[in-house]
Motif scaffolding. Structure first.
Motif, PDB file in Angstrom:
ATOM      1  N   LYS A   1      34.451  34.817  47.227  1.00  0.00           N
ATOM      2  CA  LYS A   1      33.547  35.694  46.832  1.00  0.00           C
ATOM      3  C   LYS A   1      32.389  36.158  47.335  1.00  0.00           C
ATOM      4  O   LYS A   1      32.138  37.184  47.589  1.00  0.00           O
TER       5      LYS A   1
ATOM      6  N   ASN B   1      33.833  38.248  38.477  1.00  0.00           N
ATOM      7  CA  ASN B   1      34.191  39.018  39.510  1.00  0.00           C
ATOM      8  C   ASN B   1      32.741  39.321  40.302  1.00  0.00           C
ATOM      9  O   ASN B   1      31.738  39.240  39.421  1.00  0.00           O
TER      10      ASN B   1
ATOM     11  N   TYR C   1      39.547  37.009  39.323  1.00  0.00           N
ATOM     12  CA  TYR C   1      38.506  36.336  38.683  1.00  0.00           C
ATOM     13  C   TYR C   1      38.332  36.948  37.172  1.00  0.00           C
ATOM     14  O   TYR C   1      38.959  37.902  37.073  1.00  0.00           O
TER      15      TYR C   1
ATOM     16  N   SER D   1      36.342  39.212  34.120  1.00  0.00           N
ATOM     17  CA  SER D   1      35.084  40.065  34.060  1.00  0.00           C
ATOM     18  C   SER D   1      34.219  39.685  32.794  1.00  0.00           C
ATOM     19  O   SER D   1      34.540  38.543  32.212  1.00  0.00           O
TER      20      SER D   1
END
Length: 230
Positions: free
Chosen positions: A73, A47, A2, A4
């Motif tokens: 996640k 993230n 994913y 940043s």
């Protein structure tokens, strides 16, 4: 896997406090209570290390667009942190309804009889976490967007009431990108009053203060908190 953020954790926290202050001011300007508005921090594609600083601050409400991404996640984080409330704010496929009901506490994307019937089919699943459902309306009948057409709302509500499903108590919309959103916020507010629906999920990073003026109970804010993705 994913993205940043271009921002540091300190900058993200500062942005978060700034958004909260802006919500408070917008609410006060129309004689509303700050606590009547739920800030959903939109974490799609980020993230976990981008948004865990907000969890550590005590923020509880987070929004994701996709069931699979949220599952990957958030399940480890839900085991680590208590009290987190996940909101599904993206399009929901019928074959994902069961998993969505197990993972999310609120679904903002009910947009068809097919989706309602999938909820009915899975409503007695003991693993369900979902307690709230919003009907998503496609206010401008945009072909590229999901959402129920306004003239179908009454029919969908009849199906819901006929089956005595609890938790359907709100409407959700995303106004057209290049149009003044206030027109659509006002219309959604009027529809909620007409059908006695108590909650309104409307307003994002660019327009959440306007949405609050028109009665938003849930605002969905991502980039104003987390910045751009890298």
């Amino acid at each position: 896997m994913y993205s940043s953020s271009v921002l540091t954790p300190k900058e993200i926290i500062n942005n978060y406090h700034n958004v909260c202050d802006r919500i408070r001011i917008a609410a006060e300007n129309v004689d509303r209570e700050y606590n009547s508005i739920c800030l959903i921090a939109v974490t799609k594609t980020f993230n976990a290390d981008v948004f865990t600083p907000l969890i550590d601050l005590g923020h509880k409400h987070f929004g994701e667009n996709k069931v699979q991404e949220a599952e990957n996640k958030w399940i480890p984080l839900l085991n680590q942190y208590s009290g987190i409330k996940l909101h599904l704010i993206g399009h929901l496929q019928s074959n994902k309804v069961k998993k969505a009901m197990e993972l999310f506490h609120c679904i903002h994307a009910i947009d068809s009889p097919k989706r309602v019937n999938e909820v009915i089919k899975n409503i007695n699943n003991p693993d369900n976490q979902c307690r709230e459902y919003f009907i998503e309306l496609n206010m401008a009948n945009e072909e590229q967007k999901s959402g129920l057409k306004q003239d179908k709302l009454s029919e969908l509500l009849e199906l819901i009431y006929k089956n005595k499903i609890s938790g359907y108590n709100g409407l959700m919309c995303i106004p057209p990108h290049n149009e003044e959103p206030s027109t659509y916020f006002l219309l959604l507010k009027k529809l909620s009053e007409k059908y006695n629906l108590q909650k309104l999920s409307m307003g994002m990073s660019s327009d959440f203060e306007k949405a609050i003026q028109f009665g938003a109970t849930h605002v969905r804010v991502g980039s104003e908190i987390f910045g751009k993705r890298v």
